[in-house]
Design a protein around this motif. Structure first.
Motif, PDB file in Angstrom:
ATOM      1  N   ALA A 137       0.818  -1.218   0.000  1.00  0.00           N
ATOM      2  CA  ALA A 137       0.000   0.000   0.000  1.00  0.00           C
ATOM      3  C   ALA A 137       0.849   1.263   0.000  1.00  0.00           C
ATOM      4  O   ALA A 137       0.467   2.279  -0.579  1.00  0.00           O
ATOM      5  N   THR A 138       2.006   1.219   0.632  1.00  0.00           N
ATOM      6  CA  THR A 138       2.852   2.412   0.748  1.00  0.00           C
ATOM      7  C   THR A 138       4.156   2.302  -0.039  1.00  0.00           C
ATOM      8  O   THR A 138       4.922   3.263  -0.094  1.00  0.00           O
TER       9      THR A 138
ATOM     10  N   LYS B 269      -2.541  -5.926   6.734  1.00  0.00           N
ATOM     11  CA  LYS B 269      -2.958  -4.528   6.596  1.00  0.00           C
ATOM     12  C   LYS B 269      -4.374  -4.294   7.118  1.00  0.00           C
ATOM     13  O   LYS B 269      -4.669  -3.245   7.695  1.00  0.00           O
TER      14      LYS B 269
ATOM     15  N   TYR C 158      -4.225   4.577   2.023  1.00  0.00           N
ATOM     16  CA  TYR C 158      -4.976   3.344   2.267  1.00  0.00           C
ATOM     17  C   TYR C 158      -5.680   2.861   1.001  1.00  0.00           C
ATOM     18  O   TYR C 158      -6.906   2.921   0.893  1.00  0.00           O
ATOM     19  N   PRO C 159      -4.932   2.366   0.011  1.00  0.00           N
ATOM     20  CA  PRO C 159      -5.596   1.703  -1.119  1.00  0.00           C
ATOM     21  C   PRO C 159      -6.188   0.365  -0.661  1.00  0.00           C
ATOM     22  O   PRO C 159      -5.980  -0.054   0.472  1.00  0.00           O
ATOM     23  N   ASP C 160      -6.922  -0.287  -1.547  1.00  0.00           N
ATOM     24  CA  ASP C 160      -7.527  -1.578  -1.203  1.00  0.00           C
ATOM     25  C   ASP C 160      -6.446  -2.574  -0.773  1.00  0.00           C
ATOM     26  O   ASP C 160      -5.342  -2.607  -1.326  1.00  0.00           O
ATOM     27  N   ALA C 161      -6.794  -3.414   0.217  1.00  0.00           N
ATOM     28  CA  ALA C 161      -5.836  -4.366   0.787  1.00  0.00           C
ATOM     29  C   ALA C 161      -6.412  -5.779   0.700  1.00  0.00           C
ATOM     30  O   ALA C 161      -7.624  -5.955   0.533  1.00  0.00           O
TER      31      ALA C 161
END
Length: 644
Positions: free
Chosen positions: A283-284, A327, A368-371
């Motif tokens: 995500a990061t 996450k 916080y994109p989809d996890a």
């Protein structure tokens, strides 16, 4: 390293925060085995720790913090040696596997009512495995579940092989034979490939289903263990290892061309001896690196095929092992991007939270994109038959922020039917009173529901509430206001001809809501200004008190110094003495009302006596001095006469 230069990044100020002692896990008994594994794993709900003793594992619910009792339930099943590694099923929070020195892989189901701390010491029972996988001929060192397919597990052994298992059927479906001991391996993003690092200083990439070796190249030149992770959806690998002089180093690799060497060469780190454990956060795009025996955790950003040094979390508590939670288990409301669990030398586990500082309290979509959702994208049969997906099933982190734990598993057809059934009829067709009543009910439902326990959307919730997500704060305060109550009564009493009035009321609702939020912001701003003024006044008052104290201390010191000089130096009958006597007389005169004439006379008499005594002392001292001088002169005369 490229990170020596300051790089503009939204993760530049990421910081690690240790949990308080009462939120740690203490009095544990971890394994004493020196085998190179993480020693503990976490799935966000439980922590599995390799325990001391033969074939045992400790499982701790993350909510049961504090000091563990002397007697705790154990997961025992391995025979003839210690447990070397564990891994949780990413699609079942109650299941995990363990491997050990007996060459077996055990399958465990955690009881639904399981507790680690709250047990009756007389009724503690150990948990037994529900199955085992047998096929390796020597110790099994590492186990890793597939990120996309249910019941697909990979394991590495001292027999120089990586085996792929179907956990449901308990059978080995593929063997990837190596030339030396495997020190680390990992799946790629869609689970079709495995990258491995071995003691023969080579890195290899394999096709999981065919068993074909796709690529091979020389890795880190050092003799100590290397670790490897796949960097998300890309074809890039990240490794940690050692050079010929046992200095630690990092490297990036092209997974399709390992023979060309590391991208941009090796990144030297330091000369410590602990193995570096890497973890990649998709995500990061941050790589976290924790060294065994180190207290710090470094993190780097991967961008444009380069590794940029961001910062590091520093601590005096060295870690023996480390685990990273998924996450979906982070605290989104606190802008937490990762949570780590450190096994310390004092037999305790300390959580560390990595946070991106933001002033806004809203959901931070950019970090916080989809996890991964914890839902399998494929069954074991589909995966082994050759079916491929782009990656794991994802969950919206916004849904987690709003309270939903997992995404809906309904098919597209079911969702379409449900959507049609729940469509809101336009105001021109539907009766106005029914429309307004539905809106009021939806608003009340939205207001009364607790934010942290919001369940997945149901049919009734398909009607869009009056309030938007950005306006949910302060709704309770608005409901208590007279204006809002008046609007509610007006909407509930609306007749069939009140369509326009209801629409106007909706606008009035929104304006009331906006005004309330603005009022709150202004009140908050005023409160902050008031606190700042009070704080400044307090600081000024403290500074003044400090100055006054310093003046008093200085005055006392000067007074004491003056008194000491008066005591050590005898007064002389000079003009100064007379002036002093006059001053004393003046003082005595000013205090006449307090002490009276008699007291002043006695004081003067005492002073005269002291002066007379001082004069007598001086006269005697002069006489003694003259006598002493005469004696010295006579002795000198005698010496001169004797020498003549």
């Amino acid at each position: 390293m490229s990170g020596r230069f300051v790089r503009a990044s939204k993760f530049r100020h990421v910081y690690g925060q240790q949990f308080k002692k009462e939120l740690c896990y203490e009095n544990l008994r971890p394994t004493l085995s020196a085998f190179d594994s993480n020693l503990l794993k976490c799935n966000g709900k439980y922590i599995a720790l390799n325990a001391s003793g033969i074939g045992s594992v400790i499982v701790i619910p993350v909510t049961e913090t504090g000091k563990a009792p002397e007697q705790v339930p154990m997961f025992r099943g391995h025979t003839g040696g210690s447990v070397l590694d564990t891994d949780f099923d990413p699609f079942d929070d109650q299941r995990f596997v363990s491997c050990g020195e007996d060459g077996k892989i055990m399958i465990w189901d955690i009881p639904q009512d399981y507790t680690f701390i709250h047990n009756d010491p007389k009724k503690i029972q150990d948990v037994k495995p529900v199955g085992e996988l047998v096929g390796h001929t020597r110790k099994v060192g590492h186990v890793v579940f597939s990120p996309v397919a249910k019941d697909i597990l990979a394991s590495s052994s001292f027999d120089y092989s990586v085996k792929i298992w179907n956990v449901a059927t308990k059978k080995c479906v593929m063997t990837l034979q190596h030339k030396d001991l495997i020190t680390s391996f990992c799946f790629n993003y869609n689970g079709t490939k495995i990258a491995s690092a071995s003691r023969d200083k080579h890195i290899r990439v394999w096709d999981v289903r065919s068993g074909k070796l796709l690529c091979e190249g020389k890795g880190h030149p050092g003799a100590k263990a290397s670790r490897i992770v796949w960097l998300g959806k890309s074809d890039t690998l990240f490794t940690t290892g050692f050079d010929r002089y046992s200095e630690r180093q990092l490297a990036l690799w092209n997974a399709n061309d390992l023979s060309s060497g590391p991208i941009g060469g090796f990144y030297p780190l330091d000369s410590s001896s602990g193995v570096l454990v890497p973890y990649f956060d998709l995500a990061t795009s941050l790589v976290f690196v924790a060294g065994k025996g180190d207290g710090n955790i470094r993190y780097y950003e991967v961008a444009d095929g380069k590794l940029y040094d961001i910062s590091e979390f520093q601590s005096i508590n060295a870690q023996r092992g480390i685990a990273f939670a998924p996450k979906r288990s982070v605290n989104v409301k606190e802008n937490e991007i990762l949570r780590a669990y450190k096994l310390l030398n004092d037999n305790s586990v300390e959580p560390v939270s990595f946070i991106v500082p933001r002033r806004s309290e809203m959901f931070q979509e950019d970090i916080y994109p989809d996890a991964p959702a914890g839902i399998p994208a494929l069954t074991a049969e589909e995966f082994l038959s050759g079916k491929t997906v782009d990656g794991p099933t994802l969950v919206s982190m916004r849904d987690i922020y709003d309270g939903a734990e997992k995404p809906s598993t309904k098919t597209a057809e079911e969702e379409e039917k449900e959507q049609k059934a729940n469509e809101v009829v336009p105001a021109s067709v539907e009766k106005p009173k029914e429309a307004s009543t539905k809106k009021v009910e939806a608003a009340k439902t939205k207001i009364s529901a607790p934010p942290e326990k919001t369940e997945p959307a149901k049919k009734v919730e398909a009607v869009r509430p009056v309030f938007t997500k950005s306006q949910e704060q302060g709704v309770d305060a608005m409901l208590n206001g007279k204006t809002v109550n008046k609007l509610l009564e007006k909407v509930e009493n609306a007749s069939d001809d009140d369509t326009q009035d209801v629409d106007a009321d909706n606008e009035e609702w929104e304006s009331v809501e906006v005004n309330e939020s603005e009022k709150k912001r202004e009140e908050k701003k005023k409160e902050e200004e008031r606190k700042d003024k009070e704080r400044k006044k307090e600081e000024e008052r403290k500074m003044e008190e400090k100055k006054e104290e310093e003046k008093k201390v200085k005055a006392k010191e000067e007074k004491k110094k003056t008194e000491d000089q008066r005591q050590t130096e005898p007064p002389k009958l000079t003009k100064e003495t007379k002036v002093g006597a006059k001053d004393d007389a003046t003082v005595a005169k000013s205090s006449k009302k307090a002490v009276g004439l008699k007291a002043n006379v006695e004081k003067l008499q005492t002073l005269v006596e002291k002066l007379e005594g001082t004069v007598s002392t001086l006269i005697e001292a002069n006489i003694a001095k003259d006598e002493h001088l005469r004696q010295i002169e006579s002795k000198l005369d005698q010496l001169l006469n004797h020498s003549a």
